[in-house]
Write an enzyme that holds these catalytic residues in place. Structure first.
Site, PDB file in Angstrom:
ATOM      1  N   CYS A  41       0.967  -1.262   0.447  1.00 10.46           N
ATOM      2  CA  CYS A  41      -0.004   0.006  -0.520  1.00 10.46           C
ATOM      3  C   CYS A  41       1.122   1.447  -0.016  1.00 10.46           C
ATOM      4  O   CYS A  41       2.621   0.788   0.097  1.00 10.46           O
ATOM      5  CB  CYS A  41      -0.874  -0.136   1.761  1.00 10.46           C
ATOM      6  SG  CYS A  41      -0.194  -0.006   2.800  1.00 10.46           S
ATOM      7  N   CYS A  44       2.962   1.550   2.554  1.00 10.86           N
ATOM      8  CA  CYS A  44       4.481   0.791   3.220  1.00 10.86           C
ATOM      9  C   CYS A  44       5.335   2.203   2.421  1.00 10.86           C
ATOM     10  O   CYS A  44       6.585   1.417   2.453  1.00 10.86           O
ATOM     11  CB  CYS A  44       4.375  -0.602   1.759  1.00 10.86           C
ATOM     12  SG  CYS A  44       3.512  -1.538   3.006  1.00 10.86           S
ATOM     13  N   ASP A 444      -0.455 -23.216  -1.577  1.00  8.02           N
ATOM     14  CA  ASP A 444       0.605 -23.714  -0.898  1.00  8.02           C
ATOM     15  C   ASP A 444       0.299 -23.233   0.338  1.00  8.02           C
ATOM     16  O   ASP A 444      -0.314 -22.723   0.410  1.00  8.02           O
ATOM     17  CB  ASP A 444       1.857 -22.433  -1.650  1.00  8.02           C
ATOM     18  CG  ASP A 444       2.936 -22.675  -0.589  1.00  8.02           C
ATOM     19  OD1 ASP A 444       3.567 -23.442  -0.257  1.00  8.02           O
ATOM     20  OD2 ASP A 444       3.414 -20.746   0.081  1.00  8.02           O
ATOM     21  N   ASP A 624       3.580 -18.235  -3.127  1.00  9.97           N
ATOM     22  CA  ASP A 624       3.822 -16.993  -2.949  1.00  9.97           C
ATOM     23  C   ASP A 624       5.665 -16.637  -2.875  1.00  9.97           C
ATOM     24  O   ASP A 624       6.075 -15.793  -2.871  1.00  9.97           O
ATOM     25  CB  ASP A 624       3.733 -16.311  -1.433  1.00  9.97           C
ATOM     26  CG  ASP A 624       4.038 -17.380  -0.705  1.00  9.97           C
ATOM     27  OD1 ASP A 624       4.207 -18.438  -0.656  1.00  9.97           O
ATOM     28  OD2 ASP A 624       4.159 -16.148   0.064  1.00  9.97           O
ATOM     29  N   ASP A 628       7.277 -21.942  -5.160  1.00 11.67           N
ATOM     30  CA  ASP A 628       6.632 -21.809  -5.240  1.00 11.67           C
ATOM     31  C   ASP A 628       6.625 -21.584  -7.226  1.00 11.67           C
ATOM     32  O   ASP A 628       5.773 -22.441  -8.072  1.00 11.67           O
ATOM     33  CB  ASP A 628       5.154 -21.109  -5.386  1.00 11.67           C
ATOM     34  CG  ASP A 628       4.966 -21.701  -3.460  1.00 11.67           C
ATOM     35  OD1 ASP A 628       4.562 -23.199  -3.292  1.00 11.67           O
ATOM     36  OD2 ASP A 628       5.052 -21.002  -2.802  1.00 11.67           O
TER      37      ASP A 628
END
Length: 725
Positions: A41, A44, A444, A624, A628
């Site tokens: 966001c 951040c 995951d 994520d 993966d």
């Protein structure tokens, strides 16, 4: 004594007179790139930029939220390792990216190029349309011919420039002996232009320059809609390569020397400081610490590291300095092999044929044959080549796949807009079509179904004094369990006890002196306890038995709802994680997932997804982490959270922008509706052709009327697509 200058030793006098090549000045600024997987966001962005710009050696720092990346300009001596702790203090994880590896990712040139061509086609078509209105209004003879020549002067350069993508694609297809959607488009444009130019040269009444430009404009609009439905994704393999550590500390006779990773060789001794990532695969020969393997294996908790333990490139050293002996460098490292897996999987998935491409295989040959038959038939009937060309051009224009070209992008744009409001960004052109076919969903665990942060579950079982001691010890450690314990204790109003001489023992925990007793917080074996199946940190207060603080991984918002909705829709749900058996089993039970796999390595995840695919399943992979990425690329379609690491995010087809997982089930439903709309659009386009083509073949539609009819079908298709919003 005056010292005379030494004569210059030159081959010729001209060399002496010529200016000398300037000596390259040392760089006055360092450019660094940091991956910021945790930002989501504007707050951040502000926090990161404020922290970086406050560093005295940083000149400027800019954060890109879409790429989750910070670009920093600083003093030449500044290294990424100096700035990563700065961001850690404000609560943001950061990893160094190699700018050289990212240099190939250019700006959004393709989108700007399409938009510029679309603007040129629109501007030219409006001007030619004004001239055409004058002709329709009754201009004749010299005035009509003048307006036609002006229209030709505007149309030819505009079409040559704006329709260039169609010309290039058609030529590339014909060069290898196949047909695609762009071949009939180009033929229609060329015939319309040639026929119009011929009519103009012979002082004919009708020219169709406006039809050619209108056709170009509508087709470019479809291409641009298609382009804007997805982000211009860079290769996930390049992202993985950029995550490889660019420099390392090599130990030699003169001590530790910083060298490029490319100069490392098997057998070299490398020093990895706390907070640093492993530059190569190797074996620890000195030091004790803890390793964060979550990016590679998905393990929630750090792993104890001691001499003899094998380590992989990309793992993070947490607490103590380690000396490792390199066993694999460069392309042989596990991180680089993972990038190869991703590249292979991506190339395989790119062979997916969209519905529009499938339609083109049948459509293009039919259009060409029909137009050729119309030309031959009318020429043999009338022996008037002008009339035959006009009718052939009208057939090509009226059957031009503009509606088919809009059928897919119009629907995907509407569906993508609806999903974007629910926090999902569609990146890949065929992602919705593939998502509609999904029958199996693979999740995951860490960072996907769970938040990836431990949550204390038995705070109330401990006495206030024990909690005060534990808080004092926990605040001295950056271990994830210590951080979670300290946060929970402070939230409960506990004040830290007066524990003296607190020290962290790498790989074990923290200890100190409290009221003359040694107190410890850490691993079970270190405090003389037996570790159970649940994640725990053990507290030994020096009297009695050590007591455990039990932790569980907090669920992401909407995780339970997403799993329930997917199962209710008839989809099989699996959990595949690199975490421990106990943690995976506990989460599967909480969510009601009957099929799960624990301790899966990255290549094993990819192999299991591929095995499901080989059995005929259409797999949706949701993950994520770095571990993966290969599975995300191998799956039929893939989703990653916005908090995912860059490499996972670009390997996926869809990005989940928020924290809530519940939109995943809705996305599957919207994708199925979108596929139905696409098929409806194909039926509308087909019905339009069934009605319009006989009129064109019969000579009842001029190229201009054909262009207007084509535009009407395109608008109908677009309106049908808007029903998805």
């Amino acid at each position: 004594m005056t010292v005379q200058p030494r004569p210059s030793l030159a081959a010729c006098p001209a060399c002496v007179a010529a200016p000398q090549a300037p000596v390259e000045a040392p760089p006055t600024e360092a450019r660094l790139a940091l991956s910021l997987p945790g930002i989501h966001c504007q707050a951040c962005i502000s926090t990161v930029e404020r922290a970086l710009n406050a560093h005295p050696a940083v000149h400027s720092a800019r954060v890109n939220l879409t790429l989750k990346r910070a670009l920093i300009e600083a003093e030449p001596e500044v290294r990424a390792a100096d700035l990563i702790p700065v961001l850690a203090k404000v609560g943001h994880e950061a990893h160094e990216l190699d700018l050289a590896a990212l240099a190939t990712t250019g700006s959004d040139r393709a989108g700007r190029d399409l938009l510029m061509r679309l603007a040129v086609a629109f501007f030219a078509s409006m001007n030619v349309m004004l001239l055409s209105i004058s002709v329709w209004s009754g201009a004749s003879d010299a005035t009509r011919d003048l307006f036609h020549w002006i229209s030709a002067a505007i149309t030819f350069p505009a079409v040559i420039f704006s329709a260039q993508p169609f010309f290039v694609n058609a030529w590339n297809a014909l060069r290898v002996g196949r047909l695609n959607m762009d071949v009939p488009i180009v033929l229609a444009l060329v015939l319309a232009l040639v026929t119009s130019l011929w009519e103009t040269a012979l002082s004919g009444e009708h020219a169709y320059f406006d039809a050619a430009l209108t056709l170009t404009f509508f087709l470019l609009a479809g291409r641009y809609l298609d382009y804007r439905t997805r982000a211009v994704a860079r290769s996930a393999a390049e992202e993985l390569a950029a995550l490889e550590v660019p420099r390392a500390l090599r130990l030699g006779d003169g001590g530790a020397q910083e060298v490029p990773v490319a100069e490392l060789a098997v057998g070299d001794l490398i020093l990895v400081r706390p907070g640093g990532r492993m530059p190569v695969d190797g074996e620890i020969i000195d030091g004790q610490s803890e390793l964060d393997r979550s990016l590679l294996t998905g393990e929630t908790l750090p792993v104890y590291a001691a001499p003899g333990l094998a380590v992989s490139a990309g793992e993070v050293n947490l607490t103590g300095p380690l000396t490792i002996r390199a066993t694999a460098v460069g392309e042989d490292t596990s991180l680089h092999r993972m990038a190869d897996l991703v590249a292979i999987a991506e190339s395989g998935r790119s062979r997916y044929t969209s519905l529009a491409d499938s339609a083109a295989k049948l459509y293009a040959p039919g259009v060409h044959i029909l137009s050729a038959l119309a030309f031959v038939g009318w020429y043999l009937w009338t022996f008037d080549i002008r009339m035959a060309l006009n009718i052939a051009a009208a057939v090509l224009i009226i059957t031009c796949p503009c509606a088919l070209g809009l059928a897919v992008p119009a629907v995907t744009t509407a569906a993508s807009g609806r999903l974007f409001k629910r926090g999902m960004l569609i990146k890949h052109a065929t992602a919705l079509e593939r998502l509609a076919e999904v029958d199996t969903v693979v999740f995951d665990k860490t960072g996907t179904l769970t938040a990836g942060t431990p949550q204390l579950t038995n705070l109330q079982e401990h006495a206030t004094e024990a909690l005060a001691v534990a808080l004092a010890l926990a605040e001295a450690s950056a271990h994830p369990l210590s951080v979670a314990l300290a946060r929970a204790a402070r939230d409960a109003g506990i004040a830290a006890a007066d524990v003296q001489q607190i020290a962290e023992v790498p790989g074990h925990g923290t200890e100190g002196m409290y009221q003359g007793r040694v107190v410890r917080l850490g691993r079970a074996a270190w405090v003389g306890a037996v570790q159970g199946r649940q994640t725990a940190a053990w507290l030994d207060v020096g009297t009695g038995e050590a007591k455990p603080f039990l932790f569980t991984d907090a669920l992401r918002p909407g995780a339970a709802e997403a799993v329930t909705a997917l199962r209710a829709a008839g989809k099989e749900v699996l959990l595949i994680s690199g975490d421990t058996v106990g943690a995976v089993e506990e989460l599967a039970a909480r969510l009601g997932i009957s099929k799960w796999v624990a301790e899966a390595l990255p290549d094993e995840k990819s192999a299991r997804v591929q095995k499901l695919t080989n059995r005929g399943h259409k797999v949706l992979m949701v993950g994520d982490g770095l571990n993966d990425t290969a599975a995300l690329a191998a799956a039929h379609v893939s989703i990653s959270p916005a908090s995912a690491l860059d490499a996972a995010r670009v390997a996926s087809d869809i990005v989940l922008l928020g924290q809530d997982l519940s939109p995943i089930a809705e996305a599957c439903s919207v994708a199925q509706k979108a596929t139905r709309r696409i098929r409806e659009n194909f039926r509308i386009a087909t019905l339009y052709n069934v009605v319009a083509v006989p009129l064109a073949v019969a000579g009842l539609a001029t190229p201009l009327i054909a262009a207007l009819a084509m535009s009407t079908s395109s608008i109908t298709v677009s309106l049908n697509a808007l029903r998805l919003r």
